[in-house]
Write an enzyme that holds these catalytic residues in place. Structure first.
Site, PDB file in Angstrom:
ATOM      1  N   HIS A 179     -22.634 -12.011   5.270  1.00 50.72           N
ATOM      2  CA  HIS A 179     -22.349 -11.872   6.698  1.00 50.72           C
ATOM      3  C   HIS A 179     -22.818 -13.147   7.375  1.00 50.72           C
ATOM      4  O   HIS A 179     -23.843 -13.707   6.994  1.00 50.72           O
ATOM      5  CB  HIS A 179     -23.125 -10.683   7.298  1.00 50.72           C
ATOM      6  CG  HIS A 179     -23.172 -10.726   8.803  1.00 50.72           C
ATOM      7  ND1 HIS A 179     -22.156 -10.238   9.584  1.00 50.72           N
ATOM      8  CD2 HIS A 179     -24.084 -11.260   9.665  1.00 50.72           C
ATOM      9  CE1 HIS A 179     -22.456 -10.454  10.862  1.00 50.72           C
ATOM     10  NE2 HIS A 179     -23.619 -11.074  10.929  1.00 50.72           N
TER      11      HIS A 179
ATOM     12  N   ASN B  21     -18.220  -7.803   0.674  1.00 48.93           N
ATOM     13  CA  ASN B  21     -17.735  -9.188   0.776  1.00 48.93           C
ATOM     14  C   ASN B  21     -18.858 -10.220   0.742  1.00 48.93           C
ATOM     15  O   ASN B  21     -18.741 -11.313   1.282  1.00 48.93           O
ATOM     16  CB  ASN B  21     -16.812  -9.349   1.995  1.00 48.93           C
ATOM     17  CG  ASN B  21     -17.532  -9.154   3.312  1.00 48.93           C
ATOM     18  OD1 ASN B  21     -18.696  -8.755   3.329  1.00 48.93           O
ATOM     19  ND2 ASN B  21     -16.858  -9.449   4.406  1.00 48.93           N
TER      20      ASN B  21
ATOM     21  N   GLU C 272     -28.875 -11.731  16.597  1.00 45.33           N
ATOM     22  CA  GLU C 272     -29.040 -11.279  15.207  1.00 45.33           C
ATOM     23  C   GLU C 272     -30.298 -11.871  14.573  1.00 45.33           C
ATOM     24  O   GLU C 272     -31.009 -11.188  13.826  1.00 45.33           O
ATOM     25  CB  GLU C 272     -27.787 -11.637  14.407  1.00 45.33           C
ATOM     26  CG  GLU C 272     -26.579 -10.825  14.874  1.00 45.33           C
ATOM     27  CD  GLU C 272     -25.270 -11.198  14.188  1.00 45.33           C
ATOM     28  OE1 GLU C 272     -25.242 -12.119  13.347  1.00 45.33           O
ATOM     29  OE2 GLU C 272     -24.245 -10.546  14.499  1.00 45.33           O
TER      30      GLU C 272
ATOM     31  N   LYS D  25     -25.342  -9.828   1.066  1.00 46.13           N
ATOM     32  CA  LYS D  25     -25.162  -8.375   1.076  1.00 46.13           C
ATOM     33  C   LYS D  25     -25.510  -7.724  -0.280  1.00 46.13           C
ATOM     34  O   LYS D  25     -25.628  -8.424  -1.289  1.00 46.13           O
ATOM     35  CB  LYS D  25     -23.719  -8.057   1.478  1.00 46.13           C
ATOM     36  CG  LYS D  25     -23.383  -8.490   2.914  1.00 46.13           C
ATOM     37  CD  LYS D  25     -22.032  -7.968   3.340  1.00 46.13           C
ATOM     38  CE  LYS D  25     -21.683  -8.411   4.756  1.00 46.13           C
ATOM     39  NZ  LYS D  25     -20.413  -7.821   5.230  1.00 46.13           N
TER      40      LYS D  25
ATOM     41  N   TYR E  18     -24.742  -3.043  13.330  1.00 48.69           N
ATOM     42  CA  TYR E  18     -23.272  -2.981  13.353  1.00 48.69           C
ATOM     43  C   TYR E  18     -22.738  -2.096  14.481  1.00 48.69           C
ATOM     44  O   TYR E  18     -21.619  -1.603  14.399  1.00 48.69           O
ATOM     45  CB  TYR E  18     -22.748  -2.500  11.997  1.00 48.69           C
ATOM     46  CG  TYR E  18     -22.741  -3.587  10.939  1.00 48.69           C
ATOM     47  CD1 TYR E  18     -21.969  -4.731  11.103  1.00 48.69           C
ATOM     48  CD2 TYR E  18     -23.472  -3.463   9.767  1.00 48.69           C
ATOM     49  CE1 TYR E  18     -21.936  -5.731  10.133  1.00 48.69           C
ATOM     50  CE2 TYR E  18     -23.448  -4.458   8.788  1.00 48.69           C
ATOM     51  CZ  TYR E  18     -22.668  -5.584   8.991  1.00 48.69           C
ATOM     52  OH  TYR E  18     -22.628  -6.566   8.028  1.00 48.69           O
TER      53      TYR E  18
HETATM   54  P1  CMP Z   1     -19.292  -8.518   8.485  1.00 49.66           P
HETATM   55  O1  CMP Z   1     -19.111  -9.969   8.804  1.00 49.66           O
HETATM   56  O2  CMP Z   1     -20.624  -8.141   7.935  1.00 49.66           O
HETATM   57  O3  CMP Z   1     -18.996  -7.634   9.791  1.00 49.66           O
HETATM   58  C1  CMP Z   1     -18.502  -6.308   9.729  1.00 49.66           C
HETATM   59  C2  CMP Z   1     -18.176  -5.896   8.334  1.00 49.66           C
HETATM   60  O4  CMP Z   1     -17.404  -4.735   8.204  1.00 49.66           O
HETATM   61  C3  CMP Z   1     -17.344  -6.978   7.677  1.00 49.66           C
HETATM   62  O5  CMP Z   1     -18.163  -8.112   7.428  1.00 49.66           O
HETATM   63  C4  CMP Z   1     -16.802  -6.246   6.457  1.00 49.66           C
HETATM   64  O6  CMP Z   1     -17.613  -6.381   5.315  1.00 49.66           O
HETATM   65  C5  CMP Z   1     -16.849  -4.769   6.875  1.00 49.66           C
HETATM   66  N1  CMP Z   1     -15.534  -4.143   6.857  1.00 49.66           N
HETATM   67  C6  CMP Z   1     -15.186  -3.093   6.092  1.00 49.66           C
HETATM   68  N2  CMP Z   1     -13.911  -2.752   6.317  1.00 49.66           N
HETATM   69  C7  CMP Z   1     -13.423  -3.596   7.246  1.00 49.66           C
HETATM   70  C8  CMP Z   1     -12.160  -3.756   7.892  1.00 49.66           C
HETATM   71  N3  CMP Z   1     -11.122  -2.942   7.622  1.00 49.66           N
HETATM   72  N4  CMP Z   1     -12.008  -4.752   8.799  1.00 49.66           N
HETATM   73  C9  CMP Z   1     -13.066  -5.564   9.096  1.00 49.66           C
HETATM   74  N5  CMP Z   1     -14.291  -5.466   8.515  1.00 49.66           N
HETATM   75  C10 CMP Z   1     -14.464  -4.489   7.596  1.00 49.66           C
END
Ligand code: CMP
Length: 140
Positions: free
Chosen positions: A117, A114, A128, A11, A51
């Site tokens: 993904h 984070n 995906e 990311k 998303y």
């Molecule tokens: P990802 O695995 O990319 O899938 C959805 C993303 O939403 C997740 O990782 C997080 O980085 C992001 N995200 C932001 N806020 C939240 C939240 N409160 N709960 C879950 N995912 C979140």
């Protein structure tokens, strides 16, 4: 256990901090092979569609903004039990809950930023991968 492919994104927070090599090292040490990889700038539409399942969630708008805030590296990882293995190496979505030694524990800045993904199922991995890669770009 089966040989699987999974989809991964390094990311914007990870790319911005020049952590792509450090994170790829974690994947390779876990036995995952990078069989496709490219650096892209995701468009708003691309991120919104990727998303889409989170469209009704309160964080959707910010998530799209974050994922388009800078370059990302999209990848296909391959190996035995690759989907579960990748999720184990990544750690919990929220770095505050991630196990010691996982990518998110060591590198993530927040639940949004984070660092990585990874697909959550074989079905989503196929969807995906096809969203970002043509078949001929994946070289096993
Ligand atoms: P990802 O695995 O990319 O899938 C959805 C993303 O939403 C997740 O990782 C997080 O980085 C992001 N995200 C932001 N806020 C939240 C939240 N409160 N709960 C879950 N995912 C979140």
């Amino acid at each position: 256990m089966a040989i699987e492919k999974t989809f991964s994104i390094l990311k914007p927070d990870a790319v911005r901090r020049n952590l792509t090599g450090a994170i790829n090292d974690r994947f390779e040490k876990a036995g995952l092979r990078i069989v496709a990889q490219k650096r892209i700038q995701m468009t708003e539409v691309q991120a919104q569609k990727f998303y889409e399942v989170h469209k009704e969630r309160p964080f959707y708008g910010d998530l799209v903004k974050f994922m388009t805030s800078g370059p990302v590296v999209v990848q296909v990882l391959m190996g035995e039990d690759a989907i579960a293995k990748n999720r184990k190496v990544m750690g919990a979505t929220n770095p505050a809950n991630a196990d010691e030694g996982t990518i998110r524990k060591d590198f993530a800045e927040s639940i949004e930023a984070n660092s990585v993904h990874g697909s959550d199922s074989a079905e989503n991995a196929a969807i995906e991968i096809a969203y970002f890669f043509a078949g001929k770009e994946i070289v096993e």
